[in-house]
Each structure stands twice: as structure tokens, then as C-alpha cells.
Design an enzyme around this catalytic site. Sequence first.
Site, PDB file in Angstrom:
ATOM      1  N   GLU A  88     -26.818  45.389  -4.296  1.00  0.00           N
ATOM      2  CA  GLU A  88     -25.617  44.713  -4.806  1.00  0.00           C
ATOM      3  C   GLU A  88     -25.005  45.477  -5.983  1.00  0.00           C
ATOM      4  O   GLU A  88     -24.690  44.907  -7.018  1.00  0.00           O
ATOM      5  CB  GLU A  88     -25.946  43.267  -5.198  1.00  0.00           C
ATOM      6  CG  GLU A  88     -26.475  42.462  -4.025  1.00  0.00           C
ATOM      7  CD  GLU A  88     -26.664  40.976  -4.321  1.00  0.00           C
ATOM      8  OE1 GLU A  88     -26.960  40.628  -5.478  1.00  0.00           O
ATOM      9  OE2 GLU A  88     -26.492  40.175  -3.383  1.00  0.00           O
ATOM     10  N   ASP A 116     -31.528  35.184   1.846  1.00  0.00           N
ATOM     11  CA  ASP A 116     -31.309  34.931   0.421  1.00  0.00           C
ATOM     12  C   ASP A 116     -31.454  33.463   0.038  1.00  0.00           C
ATOM     13  O   ASP A 116     -30.456  32.785  -0.175  1.00  0.00           O
ATOM     14  CB  ASP A 116     -29.905  35.431   0.045  1.00  0.00           C
ATOM     15  CG  ASP A 116     -29.707  35.460  -1.462  1.00  0.00           C
ATOM     16  OD1 ASP A 116     -30.695  35.331  -2.189  1.00  0.00           O
ATOM     17  OD2 ASP A 116     -28.553  35.611  -1.895  1.00  0.00           O
ATOM     18  N   GLU A 149     -29.329  27.655  -6.093  1.00  0.00           N
ATOM     19  CA  GLU A 149     -28.056  28.307  -5.802  1.00  0.00           C
ATOM     20  C   GLU A 149     -27.453  27.844  -4.481  1.00  0.00           C
ATOM     21  O   GLU A 149     -26.249  27.657  -4.379  1.00  0.00           O
ATOM     22  CB  GLU A 149     -28.285  29.835  -5.775  1.00  0.00           C
ATOM     23  CG  GLU A 149     -27.071  30.633  -5.357  1.00  0.00           C
ATOM     24  CD  GLU A 149     -27.341  32.142  -5.324  1.00  0.00           C
ATOM     25  OE1 GLU A 149     -28.460  32.565  -5.689  1.00  0.00           O
ATOM     26  OE2 GLU A 149     -26.422  32.882  -4.947  1.00  0.00           O
TER      27      GLU A 149
HETATM   28  O1  GCW Z   1     -28.918  35.155  -4.390  1.00  0.00           O
HETATM   29  C1  GCW Z   1     -28.221  36.287  -4.768  1.00  0.00           C
HETATM   30  C2  GCW Z   1     -27.352  35.827  -5.883  1.00  0.00           C
HETATM   31  C3  GCW Z   1     -27.074  36.862  -6.934  1.00  0.00           C
HETATM   32  C4  GCW Z   1     -28.401  37.493  -7.333  1.00  0.00           C
HETATM   33  C5  GCW Z   1     -29.014  38.145  -6.119  1.00  0.00           C
HETATM   34  C6  GCW Z   1     -30.374  38.761  -6.404  1.00  0.00           C
HETATM   35  C7  GCW Z   1     -29.126  38.230  -9.486  1.00  0.00           C
HETATM   36  O2  GCW Z   1     -26.148  35.324  -5.351  1.00  0.00           O
HETATM   37  O3  GCW Z   1     -26.456  36.210  -8.005  1.00  0.00           O
HETATM   38  O4  GCW Z   1     -28.271  38.392  -8.400  1.00  0.00           O
HETATM   39  O5  GCW Z   1     -29.226  37.186  -5.120  1.00  0.00           O
HETATM   40  O6  GCW Z   1     -31.366  38.119  -6.087  1.00  0.00           O
HETATM   41  O7  GCW Z   1     -30.435  39.861  -6.914  1.00  0.00           O
END
Ligand code: GCW
Length: 702
Positions: A304, A377, A405
Site C-alpha cells: 500500500e 483484510d 474496521e
Molecule cells: O485494513 C487495511 C486498512 C489500512 C491498513 C492496512 C494494513 C495500516 O484499511 O488502513 O493500514 O490494512 O493492515 O496495513
Amino acid sequence: MMGRMLVNRFAAMLAGAVITAVLPGGARAEDGYDLWLRNAPLQGQQLEALRAHSPMLSDAGNGAHGETLVIAREELRRGLASLQGYDEPRQTDTFTSIDMDCGQIRGTGQAGFTLRFAAVPQDPRFVIAAQDHLGCLYGAYALLRELGEGKDLAEIATEQAPAMPLRMLNHWDNPDGHVERGYAGRSIFDWWHLPQRLDQRMIDYARANASIGINGAVVNNVNARAFMLEPRYIAKLARLADAWRPYGIQVYLSARFSAPRDIGGLDTADPLDPQVRDWWVAKADEIYAAIPDFGGFLVKANSEGQPGPQDYGRTHADGANMLAQALGPRGTVIWRAFVYSAQDETDRAMQAYDEFVPLDGQFAENVILQVKNGPIDFQPREPFHPLFGAMPETRMMLEAQITKEYLGFASHLAFLAPMWEEALEADTGRMGSVAQVIMPAGMAGVANTGSDRNWTGSHFDQANWYAFGRLAWDPSLSSEQIAREWASLTFSRAPETLSTIVPMMLGSRETVARYMTPMGLAHLMDTGHHYGPGPWVCDLARPEWNPCYYHRADAQGIGFDRTQSGSNALSQYAPGVAEQWADPATVDPRFLLWFHHLGWQDRRPSGLTVWEELVSRYDTGVAGVDAMAAAWAGLEGRIDASRFRSVSESLAIQQNEARWWRNASLAYWQSLHGLALPDGAAGIPESVDAYRARTFPEAPGQ
Ligand code: GCW
């Protein structure tokens, strides 16, 4: 015998004299700040029983040497008095002496303990025995927990040791006080005023963690700022480390891989460059000079947009090993496996496995790979990550997300222990269960703490922090036991109350999965903030940012084909595991659309079509929330008014929003296939365009 009793009694009197000064005054309003450590007075027979034992700390054994033992004794004095409804310990003629036999080791040690009652006539005593001081502290908390659940002192007997060495929280807290994916206010870390000012919350935080066995904290976001490695931050970190050390909590830092360039004046961060390597060695030395027991680095690399070794054509192993060498035997590099790339067309669920499995055996001894529970995720439900069990030469840690989240933030009630239990118990078909794979390393939980008075944004979200710690201590604990413990310590020990709250908690995550992502769907949350439904989002730049990428729905069908005819993500699992998911007729229906693409009108073993079954799942989810709200309403008068109202109001939000999820999702699916709702199903009050038009840019945590 008599002599010792007198000595004990004298010691107890002294202890009582000391305690008066430090006890918090009087009863407090229930605002949630005390978490599960309320030590609320027992009642009825349970109170009589404890008062009859009249437990008093003896001075036998180590006395109060060392900060950890001072804390353990203090917790016991305060806790035992409070459980008996006293402001301070009271002395009676016959009392049960509590002996602490804590060994000589002051450091973290093994931290196991034994609790046992010795019913010697005339001289009853209760023993907390451990080989190290931290074990005694953990034993003290365990004793208070068991008493707090209403158990009789004479019946408490247990021998425990942590199942895994690392039991950590990962904070996604930024130095400016914003918490990424945080729903409980601002960060609890006051970097601005550290090191001069240490907030009391830092002690209360350590205490809460120690009480459930958590022994490490990564204090900053994995999307890290390099300046947190600068000397002024090392001083701040050292102050925290000093405050937490007696509670057995080690400090870790998320390290930005490009730090040698960002703050080190070098023009590269290439892990094979000698100057870069030297820079990290010097940085590690500098940190250890200030914090001799610094835990190590957590790294999110080439994920990311974060920098990493691949920026220089190197592998994850090159990057991790360079940092591992800088730390040496002093610390651990925890390297995250959460990687996926925009350039790669491969199913996102497969990319981490493809990337890391070839590196098995190449990581240094003090490197641990940290793997999220599922391959995408932190969704309401995912199958376990195929990396578990697939790298026998690499130590692996499980990353769970305590902050919700993708499960309705702190607004929706979802108790996550059943989700983690599902992951931990999953059989990898290669190296036993996921729990067995991670046991040599540990578990990390992305924290849900914040500056809110109740710490976690809602009272029930405290249970997720608690459950994470308890499962990292002992992954074989059942969700039911954890829920029962937590609810008795936090709300009430009354059997009628527990028989309402515990089932509410146990079913809550499944309920959320049903109204958000039923039947194995995933990642349908609206873009950016991830709150509320957004199944219609299809046009974002990167394919895997779009919910459409995950549901693959069109006029004919829905679901992601991960079998041989599709991405074949199934092939990353052991054959025996893949087999159980390969056939849509026999796959666990909760994973159906994760692995299979089906026609809307296909018949399911239930006799319903896919469409009909999906509608019924959403409706079960909505009904589940209504049932939770009704059950909670029945507790009025049994729970203190302030927390009762707060939970009631959250449940009302959830009732409303479960319907929003159901209606918006169904409206969208209908807009694709045009099928009518099954007979008897509730109508959809708004159009798909109306649902789509809703925006809420102020949603927290982005
Ligand atoms: O779940 C996603 C989130 C990001 C997060 C990423 C990760 C810290 O939307 O906000 O970043 O995973 O785990 O690196």
C-alpha cells in the site's frame, strides 16, 4: 504455627495501613474506565464466603522487593478489599494468608504461575507461586479474576503458562494523535508532552494489558513516520518503556524502511548497501542504549505504497534480515505479510502466498512473519490465510484486528472471539491448526484503544481487547468462557444477567457477517472509510479497491470463482483442506461465495435459489440485531443506568444500520438481475440510487 500467624497478621495490619492512602476513594460512577478490573463487591453467599476466608497478604517469601511485586501486592490488597466491599483490607481473627512465592527473576521470564489453596487447619493459606516476578503479577490478576467471577477461594486451583512468547498490541496511532482505523477518539499516546509528562493512562493501560497477559506494544502505525526513530523520540519511548517494564510490557516500534534516506542523510535505503546497514546498526545501538529491553521493529514494506526492499530489487528476506542483523539477539523483526500489488493481476487473496512461500528458510532467526488471519483484510469472515502451515522454516505470528474496521466500527456490537477461535482452530492440513503454527511466535492485535473515557469507543468493544489477550495467553479457551469471564467482571455476576449477555455476545459477530457479507461475500464496505454498504463501487483506479472486484456480481450470478476454473486460490491450501471447499454443494455455506461463482437461480441444497438464500441470510442478520436489542432491553435495572443507556443507544443504531445494509445490498443485487424478492420478504424502502447517494465524509478513522 501460631507464631507465623501472628507475624502474618502483623504484616497484614501494616499492609492495611499502607493501603488506606492509595485506595481510590469511594464508589465510582460506571463510565467504563476501569474496564474488567472493577473488582466490584461480591454479593450474597459469595460475599459471605470471601469474607469468611478473609484473605490477607502475608509477608512470606519475597516481601515487596522489585517493582513488579510491589504492583502485584498492591493489586491484591486493593482488589481483595474491593471484592469484599471494603475501602481497605480488614483484619479478622481467622484469616487466610495469601503467600506469594515468586522466585528471583525480575525480568520477563516464563511468566507461568500456580494458584492453590492449602487447607491446613488453624492456618489456611493460599499460595501464588511462580518462577519469576511477572508470573506472580499474572497470578495475582488471575486470582482476582477468578474471585471476581464469584468462585470460592478454597476451590481455586490452577497452573498456567502463556501458550506463546509474544502477545502484542499493534497501535495504528500516528504521532499527531490521529488513529488510523481508530473509533475511540484520539491516540492514547501523548507524544507531544513525552518524555517530561507521563499520562496516568499509560499506567492504567499497562495494568489492563498485564491483567490479560499482553507483553508487548508496537506504539505507532505500520504506515510509519521515519522521525519516530530520531533521538527525541527515543527519549519519549524510553519513558514509556520505563513505565511499562514492571508490568512486563516491552516497547516495539514500527520502522519506516526508507528511514536511512528520510532522516539519515543517505541517498538510498537499499538493504544490501553497507552504509545503509551501518546506519541501522547505529540506530539499533542508540535505541538499546536508552531502552535495554527494546522489543524490536515491526515493518510494513512494499505494501500500500510503503517503501521496502523491492524498491531496490531486493527481497523481503533481504530487508528483514538486514534489520534483524542490526538488532542482533537483542530484539525481533516482525515483518508483515500483508502485501498485494496494483500491477499484479493475480487474485489479491493469492499474492502474499506467492510472494513469501519461495522465501521460506531464508529469514534470519530473529525474524517473525506476521500474517493476517485471512488472505484479504480483516473481513467479517474469511477462510484462514493459506500462508499458515506453508512455511515450515519460518516463524509466523497471527495478526488479528481488534478495532472493527470492517465490522461496524464501535457503533455495532460484534464480539470477535468466535472469529479468532474459528481462525485458530482451523486445520492447515500441513502443520496442525493455525494455533499450533503460531505457538512458537505469537499473536498481534490491532488495538481498538483511544482517548474515549471507556477506552474502546463502546462498552462491548472492551470485550474484544480482553478476548484478544486471553486467546493469546491460551488459544484453547472457548469464546464462551471468555465472554462469561468478561461479562461477569465488567457488568454483573448475576446468573440471569449473564445468561442474557453471554449468548448475545457469542452470536453477535455471525449476525454482523449475515447482514454485511453473507454466504462468504467480502469487502462490500463503502470505499475509504469502510463504513456502510458500497457494493456498487466499481470504478476506482485499482481493481482490488472496488467491492465489485470481490463480489463479481452481474445479471447472471455472484461470487468469486477461486476453484480451478477461476483463480485457483484453492490450490494454495493443503489438498485435504482445498477439497472441503472445492464443491459448491458441500462447501460450508459460510464460505460459498468466497470460493464459488454461482447463478442467481441455481438451486442450493436447502431447496432455495442462491438469491432466495441470500435474502434469507440478510433477514436473519437483521432479526439477530433485533433479538440482541430486545435481550438487552430486558436487562434494564440490572445494569447501571449509564452503561445500560449507552449500549441501548448503540443497539438502536445497529438495528437501523443492519436494515440499511440489507436494503441497500438487496436493492443493488436486484438492480443487476431484476428478480423479485421472495414471498414474504420485507420490501425495500428506498431506491438503489438513494442508497448510493448517501455520503458521510466525516466517518472516523480514515
Ligand atoms: O485494513 C487495511 C486498512 C489500512 C491498513 C492496512 C494494513 C495500516 O484499511 O488502513 O493500514 O490494512 O493492515 O496495513
